[in-house]
Write a protein that holds these residues in place. Sequence first.
Motif, PDB file in Angstrom:
ATOM      1  N   GLN A  89       0.860  -1.188   0.000  1.00 29.20           N
ATOM      2  CA  GLN A  89       0.000   0.000   0.000  1.00 29.20           C
ATOM      3  C   GLN A  89       0.893   1.234   0.000  1.00 29.20           C
ATOM      4  OE1 GLN A  89      -2.523   0.015   3.478  1.00 29.20           O
ATOM      5  NE2 GLN A  89      -0.841   0.152   4.924  1.00 29.20           N
ATOM      6  N   GLY A  90       0.449   2.284  -0.692  1.00 28.14           N
ATOM      7  CA  GLY A  90       1.290   3.461  -0.839  1.00 28.14           C
ATOM      8  C   GLY A  90       1.183   4.414   0.325  1.00 28.14           C
ATOM      9  N   LEU A  91      -0.026   4.874   0.602  1.00 25.93           N
ATOM     10  CA  LEU A  91      -0.280   5.894   1.622  1.00 25.93           C
ATOM     11  C   LEU A  91      -1.238   5.319   2.651  1.00 25.93           C
ATOM     12  CD1 LEU A  91      -0.459   8.890   2.693  1.00 25.93           C
ATOM     13  CD2 LEU A  91      -2.263   9.233   0.980  1.00 25.93           C
ATOM     14  N   PHE A  92      -0.889   5.437   3.930  1.00 26.05           N
ATOM     15  CA  PHE A  92      -1.781   4.965   4.996  1.00 26.05           C
ATOM     16  C   PHE A  92      -1.986   6.087   6.008  1.00 26.05           C
ATOM     17  CE2 PHE A  92      -3.078   2.846   8.908  1.00 26.05           C
ATOM     18  CZ  PHE A  92      -4.034   1.952   8.443  1.00 26.05           C
ATOM     19  N   ILE A  93      -3.249   6.459   6.188  1.00 29.77           N
ATOM     20  CA  ILE A  93      -3.650   7.452   7.196  1.00 29.77           C
ATOM     21  C   ILE A  93      -4.802   6.844   7.983  1.00 29.77           C
ATOM     22  CG2 ILE A  93      -4.486   9.791   7.607  1.00 29.77           C
ATOM     23  CD1 ILE A  93      -3.633  10.493   4.742  1.00 29.77           C
ATOM     24  N   GLU A  94      -4.666   6.781   9.286  1.00 26.60           N
ATOM     25  CA  GLU A  94      -5.735   6.199  10.085  1.00 26.60           C
ATOM     26  C   GLU A  94      -6.360   7.195  11.052  1.00 26.60           C
ATOM     27  OE1 GLU A  94      -2.091   5.223  12.645  1.00 26.60           O
ATOM     28  OE2 GLU A  94      -2.640   6.089  10.716  1.00 26.60           O
ATOM     29  N   SER A  95      -5.808   8.415  11.143  1.00 25.95           N
ATOM     30  CA  SER A  95      -6.349   9.357  12.117  1.00 25.95           C
ATOM     31  C   SER A  95      -5.788  10.745  11.847  1.00 25.95           C
ATOM     32  CB  SER A  95      -6.020   8.925  13.555  1.00 25.95           C
ATOM     33  OG  SER A  95      -4.620   8.795  13.735  1.00 25.95           O
ATOM     34  N   GLY A  96      -6.304  11.733  12.570  1.00 27.68           N
ATOM     35  CA  GLY A  96      -5.815  13.092  12.449  1.00 27.68           C
ATOM     36  C   GLY A  96      -6.914  14.065  12.081  1.00 27.68           C
TER      37      GLY A  96
END
Length: 827
Positions: free
Chosen positions: A250-257
């Motif tokens: 996977q390239g980009l991982f964002i889980e929060s913010g």
Amino acid sequence: MRFLGALPFLLGATVADFHVNIPEIIEAVDHALNEFEHWQHYHGPTGTATAVLHSTATAKPTATASPSCDPYWLENINHQGISAFNPDKTYQVFRNVKDFGAKGDGITDDTAAIQLAMTTGNRCAPGVCESSTLTPAIVYFPAGTYVISSSIIDYYFTQIIGNPNCPPTLKATPGFTGFGLIDGDQYQAGGVLGFGATNIFYRQVRNLVFDMTAIPSTSAATGIHWPTAQSTSLQNCEFLMSDAPGTQHQGLFIESGSAGFMTDLVFYGGLVAANIGNQQYTMRNFTIYNAVTGVNMLFDWGWTFKSFNIQNCSIGLDMTSGGPTAQSVGSITFFDSSITNTPVAFNIAHNNASLPPTAGSVILENVALNNVPVAVQGPGGMVALAGTTGSTIIAAWGDGHEYIPKGPTNFESPIQPAQRPGSLLFGGAYYQRSKPQYSSSPVSQFISARSNGATGNGISDDTLALQALFLRSSLTGQIAFLDAGTYRVTRTVLIPPGAKVVGETYPIIVASGAFFSNMKNPQAVLQVGLGGQFGYVELSDFVVGTQGPTAGAILIEYNLRGAGTPSGIWDVHTRIGGFAGSNLQLAQCPTTPTTPTPPAPVNANCIAAFMSMHITQSASNLYMENNWFWTADHDIEDPNDTQITIYTGRGLYVESAAGTIWLWGTAVEHHSLYQYQFANTQNIFMGQIQTETAYYQPNPNATVPFPPVAALNDPNFVTSCVGVPGNCADGWGLRILNSQSLMVYGAGLYSFFDNYSTTCSDAGNGEACQSRIFDIEGNLKNINVYNLNTIGATSMITQNGVSLASYADNINVFPDTIALFRTTGTT
């Protein structure tokens, strides 16, 4: 935003944060971490391949260093930047990784050398330091291929920048370990993020290639882990992943913010190109080739996607997280984009019976499909909108609740496209322009503030030196370079037409002294052009703030009218209080929730600014991108991010008669009277605006300490709140007066607090933080709002004193959502 001291919720039991727990987000993030735990805890080649790629029609490039590259001025300019209030006067701001031992030869393992460049100087490290402005840094990569065997751990207030003329490559070894080639927020022992994700401000990554192709395709590897908040960005990056059947990359991982902005990213291959969850975001100009899923939504409140080009995937965008009975994706706005050779463009969980009722709200507009048999697929494989094996354009389609202007009406169908003003378009799409990096400019084209008499030490008066610098830039065409530092000014500084100004890792210009202290006689700190003046400027990568009580300071006043190419303001922010050198920190401005105000007076030493930004009546033709106008709700330097009380009158006020203004990925927070106000203006584009009401309100409410000024069209809460129950006199999130053709493509208007208590915004408590949050008044025409998300407000929309929409009719995952609101005629 927000520190949100406030939204520390984000990982529930796994988050090190402070003041608010939101069960809906805890559940969504925990679900994401459970589902993707192999990526989070990646310790080397692993995995069983299960996913099947739809197509591999587009060849990915080979990441090799160019034999020769044009030099980049940032590498060669004399670096004199300082951290003015860091006690270590030898602190180094600019770090070239090769000066720390990195080779960039494609052979040597450069991991340790790069990390040394990141950490040197007792910097703010994840798990050790919550936040700080004292240790800013640019970590610079010259052209080359940098082999790494484990994650580069990002630190607070860091810009990671490569040579844009030959973007350097981070190449992972086959045995690479870690959560991302760059880990933007490293998990600590016990599964706690090192930085609270809603408090990660002032960071960038640009001009890099993330090469994961040496990692076995069945391994759960990640390009970048990037949970962040406001004033952050990714720009001009490529992600190279395996597109073999069964790939797990996977390239980009964002889980929060609580972010944020990204632009100009390209992805090749992978199980998921962008695997993302955040409160709100603006993303534009993404190209995705050969991923199984182009974009996978974990959760959100509102997300704006523009200029996406998705090719040869199995699913373009998947927002089915949680399923139809427990959706976790609040809303998306997707437009001016194309999807090609992809069986399903959009996979949704929304239908007439799905829960929460407005979750999964979708707006699609001007989306070109080429060989996409299913445009929108609903629960159980139902075709909500058919595609084609040929070519077609989705003019406009959506689902959710609509108010035109009354409602709600539940819809899942084609809609009339917005009536777009022609002045906001280029080639039929909304105009966009990436931040200039001046990649072809020689170093001789730059003039340094510190080389031209400014000290940047936060103590000396730099007014005359900065004025001379900006005038020279205007007259000679050279680019003014604000070396890192704190530039104290005691009078208005004019930026004349023709000037170009770029900062080094967010230097700050602070207003100080008696000249700015009279709210009855407000004065501009930075004045861009004189009233009625014609011209063009480019401003990027710096901050404007205040030092001490400056109740009459207008931090940025924009006057220039223009034609042709718009002037641009990229990554220019206001920061009012809460940082070293501001004299507006915890020691000076503590919260006083137990002291009724009035009768007690406000702390006059903490009345910090009159207005963040004023776009005046004569101004026009202005492009703004990734700007955060923030009155501090907490002390960034405090180890506990302790809340403070700072008073600022007004946020962003636009009264441009001609308009033609673009606001991409902007946020305005914690001002007293309003966050955004538009009066007697027209032809404005807004892409995912975001606000927060001041945490101290209603103690005092918005009538204190700034009396309304009729000439500025200020709201008068004394008269407008007659007969309105609840906390009526709290600052407006968005206010529109006597205007036309305002195009809002995503808005998050949030009110979490009642005198520092969050009980009012807890689910099930009646959204009782404030009575009203979005105000429209007077003669209006063609006001178009897609995906309005509000929190804590009883009434979501108020027109001429009458509530048009109640939160109770529009419940979503945590906010309340109206997918489509319009006033189509004069009212």
